[in-house]
Design a protein around this motif. Structure first.
Motif, short mmCIF file in Angstrom:
data_model
loop_
_atom_site.label_atom_id
_atom_site.label_comp_id
_atom_site.label_asym_id
_atom_site.label_seq_id
_atom_site.Cartn_x
_atom_site.Cartn_y
_atom_site.Cartn_z
N ILE A 420 0.84 -1.19 0.00
CA ILE A 420 0.00 0.00 0.00
C ILE A 420 0.88 1.25 0.00
CG2 ILE A 420 -0.18 0.11 2.53
CD1 ILE A 420 -3.14 0.93 2.14
N CYS A 449 -5.06 6.16 -2.02
CA CYS A 449 -4.11 5.06 -1.80
C CYS A 449 -3.84 4.33 -3.11
CB CYS A 449 -4.67 4.04 -0.80
SG CYS A 449 -4.76 4.61 0.90
N LEU A 451 -2.95 0.54 -4.20
CA LEU A 451 -3.03 -0.78 -3.58
C LEU A 451 -2.45 -1.84 -4.49
CD1 LEU A 451 -6.78 -0.54 -2.45
CD2 LEU A 451 -4.76 0.07 -1.10
N THR A 492 4.55 0.43 4.18
CA THR A 492 3.84 1.45 3.44
C THR A 492 4.83 2.33 2.67
OG1 THR A 492 2.11 1.53 5.13
CG2 THR A 492 2.23 3.39 3.61
#
Length: 593
Positions: A420, A449, A451, A492
């Motif tokens: 992510i 975001c 993904l 992340t």
């Protein structure tokens, strides 16, 4: 030595709006290690000093310098971002400011007359006490010890407790009372009359210097290495209670005023106005280019369908190859068929695709909703890997956004093996502390975001969510955004802030973001995605956002366009409001000069 009646050091470590008077004296803390030269401030590395300890001792190097080098009737310490309001009203509500003008000086009593009056009213002035709770979770009450154990290392507090018992047993009862108390004042912000201040410093530094010999901070991160400031806050509370009980000292609590991360300046707003024309321009379609699709996921109901249409239109007109875009709308059976048809019409004119994905939300109904403007749909993004089993990658977008750049550029940002990617949140630092996430994790806003759905399918998301709720319970206050930050802490990729330019960049920020003022200004002047965060939405008449018109520019190209009369009325109100804002800025600047 200095010999004023009242000396209150205002700690600075970098250039910032200056607060200064005969009694309020700017103090450059950590000056001996600083590369910046603050000509407006007294250096804390002249005379008897511990300036070189500043990285770990924070404002205490300024406190030590005042103690050793100033002779006054009253002594005090504040910070350039956290100050006492010397002219309070009845309320102890925390207030904020962006800049320092005559208006702020008068309003908050940052003048010698107000300070003198406040000092004459009590022996000790402190920040107001508040109920102790994790940041952003006011419903979770804790004792001082419980809170310290949660936020820092309890072994350090245990060492200090032993030292207090051994070195000053008369203070021990007050220290224990402090540990058990469920209220506190923070920041080491106080003003005291001479005899109390000198006794306070003598005792405080005696304890801390001894504790320094026993506490190893070599393995602490940069935040936890500020342990001496954290411990001093608790010792300061202890001393104040002691002084009141033993010496009969009087205490007055004053509100705290916080400096917000400033909004765009008038100059920057003018640049934004010029940039509106540039970012409103449509991209020139191209036939050649990548053949792969860009998959975009949104959670939409009929209430938000007009806003989703504006967001979708903005993404399509900014794309050089809109025909490569596929929109997947996650619908919990709350999107009317008529709205689906309107959204399809918006997409089809560009040759793109739209798919409505049916979501059974029964498995989500146990999840909490603690904000009035948030619905269960916010959790739909957790189901994206399951709902789109044949798609490897997707961009998730909230509906309250406007795209200002080709999403291909966001799509092509490498995730570096992480499942992510997200941009830093407008209150990221405080959110990370609430959830006790590592300093290395940059708490992100989940409204935009990228993904890696293939990588996400390797996780049992349901099990991860249950574990998070088992561990954090009611500390989870920002729904799925908290969950995603917990589950993917350390996994992340941090996106540039411009790909999720939040509202507080433009209007001012009283929260603790995990980005700099420079990042905020750059993102305001060249946003890639404008995200209308919080309750300030562009479809509301009183929206103060300088880019509100971008929303209407795109919405009025969809089936939800407004009438000409409404457009004229709204634009007139916006024009009047912008002129009032600009006039107030000019007046404040003139008063400052």
């Amino acid at each position: 030595m200095e010999k004023p009646d009242i000396f209150i050091g205002v700690c600075y470590h970098k250039n910032s709006p200056t607060i200064s008077s005969q009694y309020l004296r700017p103090l450059h803390v950590g000056a001996t290690l600083s590369k910046e030269k603050l000509d407006f401030a007294i250096r804390d590395d002249v005379g008897d000093s511990i300036s070189n300890r500043n990285p770990n001792w924070c404002e205490l190097t300024g406190l030590y310098w005042i103690w050793k080098n100033v002779d006054a009737d009253y002594y005090g310490l504040m910070h350039y971002r956290r100050l006492l309001n010397f002219k309070p009203r009845e309320s102890h509500r925390t207030q904020s400011f962006f800049e320092v003008t005559d208006r702020e000086i008068a309003k908050f009593g940052w003048n010698d007359a107000s300070i003198r009056n406040a000092c004459s009213s009590a022996d000790i002035l402190t920040a107001h006490s508040c109920v102790i709770h994790p940041s952003g979770a006011s419903h979770v009450s804790m004792s001082n010890y419980e809170f310290y154990k949660r936020e820092h290392f309890s072994k350090d507090m245990d060492i200090v407790e032993r030292l207090v018992s051994e070195m000053s047993p008369n203070m021990r009862p007050f220290f224990i009372n402090m540990l058990n108390s469920r209220t506190a004042f923070f920041g080491n912000i106080t003003v005291m009359k001479r005899s109390l201040f000198r006794e306070y410093c003598e005792w405080l530094f005696k304890i801390l210097f001894e504790a320094e010999k026993k506490i190893d901070v070599s393995c602490y991160d940069e935040y936890q290495k500020r342990v001496w400031g954290f411990l001093a806050e608790r010792l300061t509370m202890t001393f104040v209670d002691y002084a009141m009980a033993v010496h009969g000292a009087t205490r007055r609590e004053l509100p705290v005023v916080l400096r917000q991360l400033p909004p765009c300046s008038t100059n920057e707003l003018l640049q934004i106005a010029q940039a509106k024309k540039r970012i409103a321009q449509v991209a020139q379609p191209k036939d050649d280019g990548p053949d792969d699709f860009i998959d975009i996921v949104m959670a939409v109901d009929s209430k938000y369908a007009p806003h989703a249409a504006a967001a979708i239109h903005s993404a399509l007109v900014r794309s050089e190859r809109p025909q490569d875009m596929r929109f997947h709308l996650l619908d919990g059976r709350a999107l009317r068929e008529s709205d689906s048809i309107k959204l399809e019409a918006t997409v089809s004119q560009f040759g793109a695709e739209l798919h409505v994905v049916d979501v059974d939300d029964k498995k989500l109904r146990w999840l909490p909703l603690n904000r009035s403007h948030i619905s269960l749909q916010t959790y739909f993004r957790l189901l994206t890997p399951e709902l789109l089993p044949n798609i490897a990658k997707a961009i998730y977008l909230d509906a309250d956004i406007i795209v200002c750049a080709d999403l291909r550029k966001l799509w092509d940002i490498p995730l570096n093996g992480n499942p992510i990617a997200g941009a830093p949140d407008e209150g990221g630092r405080s959110q990370s502390r609430r959830l006790q996430l590592p300093l290395s994790h940059r708490y992100f806003n989940a409204g935009v975001c990228v993904l890696d759905l293939h990588a996400l399918r390797q996780f049992d998301i349901t099990e991860e969510v249950l574990r998070a709720f088992r561990k954090y319970g009611d500390l989870i206050t920002l729904q799925d955004q908290d969950l995603l930050n917990i589950i993917f802490s350390g996994q992340t990729t941090s996106l540039p802030l411009a790909w999720n330019a939040n509202t507080r960049i433009f209007t001012g920020n009283s929260l603790e973001p995990d980005y700099s003022e420079e990042e905020a200004q750059e993102s305001a002047l060249d946003p890639k995605i404008v995200h209308f965060t919080d309750r300030i939405k562009p479809w509301n008449t009183k929206c103060p956002h300088p880019l509100q018109e971008l929303y209407w520019l795109h919405r009025n190209e969809t089936a939800w366009r407004e009438t000409k009369l409404k457009t004229v009325k709204r634009q007139l109100l916006t024009l009047i409001r912008n002129r009032v804002v600009a006039k107030n800025r000019r007046l404040r600047k003139a008063r400052t000069n």
